[in-house]
Design an enzyme around this catalytic site. Structure first.
Site, PDB file in Angstrom:
ATOM      1  N   TYR A   1       0.824  -1.159   0.092  1.00 49.23           N
ATOM      2  CA  TYR A   1       0.004  -0.102   0.116  1.00 49.23           C
ATOM      3  C   TYR A   1       0.945   1.202   0.082  1.00 49.23           C
ATOM      4  O   TYR A   1       2.084   1.292  -0.487  1.00 49.23           O
ATOM      5  CB  TYR A   1      -1.186  -0.032   1.302  1.00 49.23           C
ATOM      6  CG  TYR A   1      -2.392   0.426   0.757  1.00 49.23           C
ATOM      7  CD1 TYR A   1      -3.040   0.212  -0.550  1.00 49.23           C
ATOM      8  CD2 TYR A   1      -2.583   1.912   1.458  1.00 49.23           C
ATOM      9  CE1 TYR A   1      -4.147   0.957  -0.998  1.00 49.23           C
ATOM     10  CE2 TYR A   1      -3.650   2.653   0.677  1.00 49.23           C
ATOM     11  CZ  TYR A   1      -4.310   2.200  -0.450  1.00 49.23           C
ATOM     12  OH  TYR A   1      -5.140   2.903  -1.013  1.00 49.23           O
TER      13      TYR A   1
ATOM     14  N   ASN B   1      -0.789  11.664   1.022  1.00 43.44           N
ATOM     15  CA  ASN B   1      -0.038  10.529   0.648  1.00 43.44           C
ATOM     16  C   ASN B   1       0.207  10.798  -0.958  1.00 43.44           C
ATOM     17  O   ASN B   1      -0.359  11.347  -1.718  1.00 43.44           O
ATOM     18  CB  ASN B   1      -0.895   9.127   0.837  1.00 43.44           C
ATOM     19  CG  ASN B   1      -1.268   9.010   1.985  1.00 43.44           C
ATOM     20  OD1 ASN B   1      -0.476   9.231   2.782  1.00 43.44           O
ATOM     21  ND2 ASN B   1      -2.600   8.322   2.430  1.00 43.44           N
TER      22      ASN B   1
ATOM     23  N   LYS C   1      -5.939  -2.386  -1.391  1.00 43.66           N
ATOM     24  CA  LYS C   1      -6.737  -2.197  -0.540  1.00 43.66           C
ATOM     25  C   LYS C   1      -7.419  -3.614   0.187  1.00 43.66           C
ATOM     26  O   LYS C   1      -7.679  -3.718   1.409  1.00 43.66           O
ATOM     27  CB  LYS C   1      -8.057  -1.277  -0.853  1.00 43.66           C
ATOM     28  CG  LYS C   1      -7.591   0.242  -0.719  1.00 43.66           C
ATOM     29  CD  LYS C   1      -8.206   1.009   0.508  1.00 43.66           C
ATOM     30  CE  LYS C   1      -7.188   2.030   0.982  1.00 43.66           C
ATOM     31  NZ  LYS C   1      -7.959   3.241   1.487  1.00 43.66           N
TER      32      LYS C   1
ATOM     33  N   ARG D   1      -8.616  10.147  -8.860  1.00 44.49           N
ATOM     34  CA  ARG D   1      -7.528  10.693  -7.628  1.00 44.49           C
ATOM     35  C   ARG D   1      -6.947   9.696  -6.987  1.00 44.49           C
ATOM     36  O   ARG D   1      -7.474   9.261  -5.696  1.00 44.49           O
ATOM     37  CB  ARG D   1      -8.452  11.782  -6.813  1.00 44.49           C
ATOM     38  CG  ARG D   1      -7.787  12.940  -5.977  1.00 44.49           C
ATOM     39  CD  ARG D   1      -7.004  12.392  -4.774  1.00 44.49           C
ATOM     40  NE  ARG D   1      -7.891  12.019  -3.765  1.00 44.49           N
ATOM     41  CZ  ARG D   1      -7.748  10.743  -2.914  1.00 44.49           C
ATOM     42  NH1 ARG D   1      -6.716   9.786  -3.330  1.00 44.49           N
ATOM     43  NH2 ARG D   1      -8.624  10.815  -1.759  1.00 44.49           N
TER      44      ARG D   1
ATOM     45  N   ASP E   1     -14.228   5.441   1.432  1.00 43.60           N
ATOM     46  CA  ASP E   1     -13.096   5.439   2.451  1.00 43.60           C
ATOM     47  C   ASP E   1     -12.255   6.644   2.666  1.00 43.60           C
ATOM     48  O   ASP E   1     -11.825   7.078   3.532  1.00 43.60           O
ATOM     49  CB  ASP E   1     -12.266   4.329   2.234  1.00 43.60           C
ATOM     50  CG  ASP E   1     -11.063   4.167   3.067  1.00 43.60           C
ATOM     51  OD1 ASP E   1     -11.494   4.084   4.286  1.00 43.60           O
ATOM     52  OD2 ASP E   1      -9.843   4.336   2.804  1.00 43.60           O
TER      53      ASP E   1
ATOM     54  N   GLU F   1     -13.449   4.240  -3.867  1.00 41.33           N
ATOM     55  CA  GLU F   1     -11.959   4.416  -3.553  1.00 41.33           C
ATOM     56  C   GLU F   1     -11.377   5.585  -4.682  1.00 41.33           C
ATOM     57  O   GLU F   1     -11.247   5.140  -5.718  1.00 41.33           O
ATOM     58  CB  GLU F   1     -11.162   3.125  -3.386  1.00 41.33           C
ATOM     59  CG  GLU F   1      -9.957   3.157  -3.119  1.00 41.33           C
ATOM     60  CD  GLU F   1      -9.722   3.605  -1.734  1.00 41.33           C
ATOM     61  OE1 GLU F   1     -10.626   3.217  -0.757  1.00 41.33           O
ATOM     62  OE2 GLU F   1      -8.668   4.375  -1.360  1.00 41.33           O
ATOM     63  N   ASP F   2     -10.881   6.425  -3.954  1.00 43.15           N
ATOM     64  CA  ASP F   2      -9.903   7.317  -4.943  1.00 43.15           C
ATOM     65  C   ASP F   2     -10.295   7.876  -6.138  1.00 43.15           C
ATOM     66  O   ASP F   2     -10.037   7.950  -7.249  1.00 43.15           O
ATOM     67  CB  ASP F   2      -8.601   6.663  -5.318  1.00 43.15           C
ATOM     68  CG  ASP F   2      -7.553   6.700  -4.130  1.00 43.15           C
ATOM     69  OD1 ASP F   2      -8.094   7.121  -2.862  1.00 43.15           O
ATOM     70  OD2 ASP F   2      -6.539   6.197  -4.387  1.00 43.15           O
TER      71      ASP F   2
HETATM   72  P1  NAD Z   1      -9.348  16.307  -2.932  1.00 51.12           P
HETATM   73  O1  NAD Z   1      -8.779  16.441  -4.191  1.00 51.12           O
HETATM   74  O2  NAD Z   1     -10.514  15.899  -2.631  1.00 51.12           O
HETATM   75  O3  NAD Z   1      -8.927  17.495  -2.102  1.00 51.12           O
HETATM   76  C1  NAD Z   1      -7.629  18.262  -2.077  1.00 51.12           C
HETATM   77  C2  NAD Z   1      -8.218  19.776  -1.507  1.00 51.12           C
HETATM   78  O4  NAD Z   1      -6.799  20.156  -1.298  1.00 51.12           O
HETATM   79  C3  NAD Z   1      -8.789  20.680  -2.311  1.00 51.12           C
HETATM   80  O5  NAD Z   1      -9.883  21.110  -1.437  1.00 51.12           O
HETATM   81  C4  NAD Z   1      -7.944  21.449  -2.917  1.00 51.12           C
HETATM   82  O6  NAD Z   1      -8.534  22.874  -3.039  1.00 51.12           O
HETATM   83  C5  NAD Z   1      -6.850  21.467  -1.793  1.00 51.12           C
HETATM   84  N1  NAD Z   1      -5.670  22.241  -2.401  1.00 51.12           N
HETATM   85  C6  NAD Z   1      -5.084  21.907  -3.344  1.00 51.12           C
HETATM   86  N2  NAD Z   1      -3.863  22.510  -3.582  1.00 51.12           N
HETATM   87  C7  NAD Z   1      -3.993  23.451  -2.698  1.00 51.12           C
HETATM   88  C8  NAD Z   1      -2.951  24.443  -2.038  1.00 51.12           C
HETATM   89  N3  NAD Z   1      -2.021  24.836  -2.789  1.00 51.12           N
HETATM   90  N4  NAD Z   1      -3.130  24.972  -0.636  1.00 51.12           N
HETATM   91  C9  NAD Z   1      -4.370  24.695  -0.006  1.00 51.12           C
HETATM   92  N5  NAD Z   1      -4.937  23.638  -0.564  1.00 51.12           N
HETATM   93  C10 NAD Z   1      -5.032  23.227  -1.889  1.00 51.12           C
HETATM   94  O7  NAD Z   1      -8.273  14.972  -2.304  1.00 51.12           O
HETATM   95  P2  NAD Z   1      -8.461  14.188  -0.806  1.00 51.12           P
HETATM   96  O8  NAD Z   1      -9.299  13.102  -1.180  1.00 51.12           O
HETATM   97  O9  NAD Z   1      -9.141  15.016  -0.070  1.00 51.12           O
HETATM   98  O10 NAD Z   1      -7.173  13.801  -0.538  1.00 51.12           O
HETATM   99  C11 NAD Z   1      -6.292  14.751  -0.283  1.00 51.12           C
HETATM  100  C12 NAD Z   1      -4.767  14.269   0.186  1.00 51.12           C
HETATM  101  O11 NAD Z   1      -5.003  13.315   1.402  1.00 51.12           O
HETATM  102  C13 NAD Z   1      -4.359  13.113  -0.742  1.00 51.12           C
HETATM  103  O12 NAD Z   1      -2.860  13.346  -0.561  1.00 51.12           O
HETATM  104  C14 NAD Z   1      -4.559  11.794  -0.068  1.00 51.12           C
HETATM  105  O13 NAD Z   1      -3.689  10.712  -0.360  1.00 51.12           O
HETATM  106  C15 NAD Z   1      -4.547  12.166   1.286  1.00 51.12           C
HETATM  107  N6  NAD Z   1      -5.454  11.234   2.266  1.00 51.12           N
HETATM  108  C16 NAD Z   1      -4.804  10.510   3.441  1.00 51.12           C
HETATM  109  C17 NAD Z   1      -5.472   9.830   4.042  1.00 51.12           C
HETATM  110  C18 NAD Z   1      -4.959   9.260   5.119  1.00 51.12           C
HETATM  111  O14 NAD Z   1      -3.719   9.630   5.352  1.00 51.12           O
HETATM  112  N7  NAD Z   1      -5.514   8.344   6.126  1.00 51.12           N
HETATM  113  C19 NAD Z   1      -6.731   9.589   3.709  1.00 51.12           C
HETATM  114  C20 NAD Z   1      -7.321  10.076   2.568  1.00 51.12           C
HETATM  115  C21 NAD Z   1      -6.571  10.926   1.766  1.00 51.12           C
END
Ligand code: NAD
Length: 557
Positions: free
Chosen positions: A108, A413, A179, A161, A273, A250-251
């Site tokens: 993962y 991530n 997953k 994504r 998720d 997912e994603d």
């Molecule tokens: P998403 O695309 O839905 O959201 C991303 C957000 O970041 C958007 O609101 C966007 O406007 C904002 N953004 C982009 N550039 C920016 C900047 N320069 N300044 C401020 N904000 C900015 O994505 P998501 O599903 O919310 O995932 C975001 C991140 O979180 C990914 O890297 C994902 O891997 C990570 N994530 C981690 C976990 C975990 O660790 N458990 C779980 C889910 C997602």
């Protein structure tokens, strides 16, 4: 020589349909490789097809580990692990479960991200089920092509994504495969009951479209009506072909993720998720952090960088948890603040998507994150933006200036996208930060102390939630299930863990934690009348009995 006739093939009950010879070796669910005993080799037509020395499963694990560890890069290790998964599921899961801390970052995040980026180039054989526009009107038939019919869990992506890496189209298939491996490793879901899926709706990633080896449909993403029609047909067909399956989104890109969750969450057994699982793991991390700071949740002010699926998912669950502590919904929302790519989310902005509106407060618009930190003085910052390095030394020092124990979660991530490293978080806060990341970081020694960074890995949540939903055959998956999952997870962190800075339990306990989460999730279903099978006398014990343990069985009596 053992007498063939003396033995009966007992596996699966039907000796006439049980595979023999090469067919048996090619069946990853039944293959035991060199662990087939002499009498099994005789009866099952394997004599001569295997090297003569019979190994135990333990000996095979030693060999498999030696094989995997000889590779220099994590991507090579990933390829070798996946090859083992294709060849011998039992051995793959034994290796994974017994070495979870070492193997999870390979199957993962972060390595799976690299694998998806290279998917078309490292592709050797298909895994999972692909659906495309060509399946319109015959989706159920396509689902029936899957060789197993008692599917209990489907993980589906549309590849838009993938982690924080953006649109990887059909190459995102590595994510559902990974997953589902975690479902089996962490919660004992029988691997033959899981189905990884990709809805290939095209890609807007021009590099992929130009790549001659790209494995997906070579067109741009479908228009919304075409997309919705395809997804709807998938839901209908899945209900018909796999009526007992839980579906995990997912994603997906955030527009579709929020829309699809809203549309289907009360109609079928489905969850997202990235929204709900992330909400629960982060809430559990906050609960643990508050045991260190000794402050109630309702007194927190939380500032998010990123207002997408993860950020909103976390905030929504925090709001439910604050309401549980007696705050009104409005007061709870007022404790959560967001900075997105256009600055602070405030009510005077006219560009806000629907999911951000509850968190748009009456406040002046600030364009950058540091100003928001110095102005708002949050107790916690949570990075879910996919923007590496945004928690820079100024931000971290500003958090340390207004908090004795600043809570810093850099959840993006893979590792390359984290808002800050563990080292930076401890270094710039004089070692006072309570830190968690999305991808793993090694322990850090600074200011004379060694810190073990917590990993806010959704794998602490979704396998247990899925197992609970499967165990009671839940009709739907309400948010309350994620709320109880977060509480159970936080409760499983010991004082000793907290003293080391660990805000999640060690991965070595994850199967036990998942069983407890599953019991509390199924408990919600029974309480709310959402279960479709009768409640057993001892829920936790009956759930533990369901859990798959990768041990070889004898195929003859
Ligand atoms: P998403 O695309 O839905 O959201 C991303 C957000 O970041 C958007 O609101 C966007 O406007 C904002 N953004 C982009 N550039 C920016 C900047 N320069 N300044 C401020 N904000 C900015 O994505 P998501 O599903 O919310 O995932 C975001 C991140 O979180 C990914 O890297 C994902 O891997 C990570 N994530 C981690 C976990 C975990 O660790 N458990 C779980 C889910 C997602």
């Amino acid at each position: 020589m053992p007498d063939r006739k003396k033995h009966h093939v007992i596996a699966h009950g039907h000796s006439d349909t049980f595979p023999r010879g090469v067919d048996l070796l090619n069946d990853p669910y039944l293959n035991k490789g060199t662990a087939f005993t002499d009498d099994e080799r005789d009866v099952l037509g394997l004599r001569g097809l295997l090297p003569p020395n019979v190994n135990t499963e333990e000996e095979q694990v030693v060999r498999a580990l030696e094989n995997i560890r000889q590779y220099k890069t994590d991507l090579e290790k990933y390829i070798s692990l996946i090859a083992l998964q294709d060849m011998n599921r039992t051995l793959f899961y034994r290796v994974l479960i017994d070495n979870l801390e070492e193997m999870m970052p390979i199957i993962y995040t972060p390595t799976v991200g690299k694998a998806c980026q290279e998917y078309a180039h490292i592709f050797s054989r298909p895994r999972g089920l692909f659906i495309t526009v060509d399946d319109k009107g015959r989706m159920a038939d396509t689902l029936r092509n899957w060789p197993y019919d008692d599917i209990r869990i489907i993980v589906i992506t549309d590849g838009e994504r993938i982690l924080g890496l953006g649109d990887l189209g059909a190459d995102g298939m590595g994510i559902p495969v990974g997953k589902l491996s975690l479902y089996t490793a962490c919660a004992g879901i029988d691997p033959s009951m899981s189905l990884p899926m990709t809805m290939d709706v095209g890609t807007n990633n021009e590099t992929l479209l130009k790549d001659p080896l790209y494995i997906g449909k070579r067109h741009h993403r479908l228009s919304r009506p075409e997309y919705d029609e395809l997804f709807d047909e998938f839901i209908t067909a899945a209900k018909e072909v796999f009526p007992n399956a839980v579906t995990q989104l997912e994603d997906f890109g955030n527009t579709n993720a929020f829309r699809l969750l809203k549309k289907y969450r009360n109609r079928v057994c489905l969850f997202d998720d990235d929204i709900q699982g992330t909400g629960a793991v982060a809430l559990a991390g906050i609960y643990s952090a508050l045991r260190i700071t000794d402050r109630p949740l309702k007194d927190q002010k939380i500032l998010f960088l990123g207002a997408g699926e993860a950020g909103i998912g976390i905030a929504d669950l925090i709001v439910s948890a604050m309401q549980d502590e007696g705050l009104s919904e409005n007061d709870a929302c007022s404790k959560c603040w967001f900075v997105d790519s256009h600055g602070l989310v405030v009510s005077c902005r006219s560009d806000l998507a629907e999911h951000k509106v509850p968190y748009a407060h009456d406040y002046e618009h600030l364009s950058d994150f540091l100003s928001a930190v110095t102005d708002l003085k949050p107790t916690a910052i949570i990075g879910v933006s996919g923007q590496p390095g945004k928690f820079d030394s100024d931000v971290l020092q500003a958090m340390a200036a207004c908090n004795e124990r600043p809570i810093i979660f850099a959840l993006s991530n893979p590792t390359s996208k984290a808002e800050c490293t563990a080292e930076a978080a401890y270094m710039h806060t004089e070692g006072r930060a309570i830190f968690a990341s999305g991808s793993p970081f090694a322990p850090v020694t600074c200011h004379g102390k060694t810190f073990v960074p917590g990993q806010g890995n959704n794998a602490y949540i979704f396998p247990g939630v899925g197992l609970g939903a499967i165990a009671c055959n839940a009709a739907v998956v309400p948010d309350e299930m994620f709320f109880v999952a977060a509480k159970v997870l936080a409760h499983e962190v010991s004082r000793e863990d907290l003293d080391k800075g660990l805000i999640f339990p060690p991965l070595s306990r994850i199967r036990d934690v998942s069983a407890k989460i599953a019991a509390s999730v199924a408990g919600v279903a029974y309480k709310r009348g959402l279960a479709r099978v009768p409640e057993p006398e001892n829920l936790t014990e009956s759930i533990k009995k369901l859990m798959y343990d990768p041990l070889y069985r004898r195929y003859i009596d």
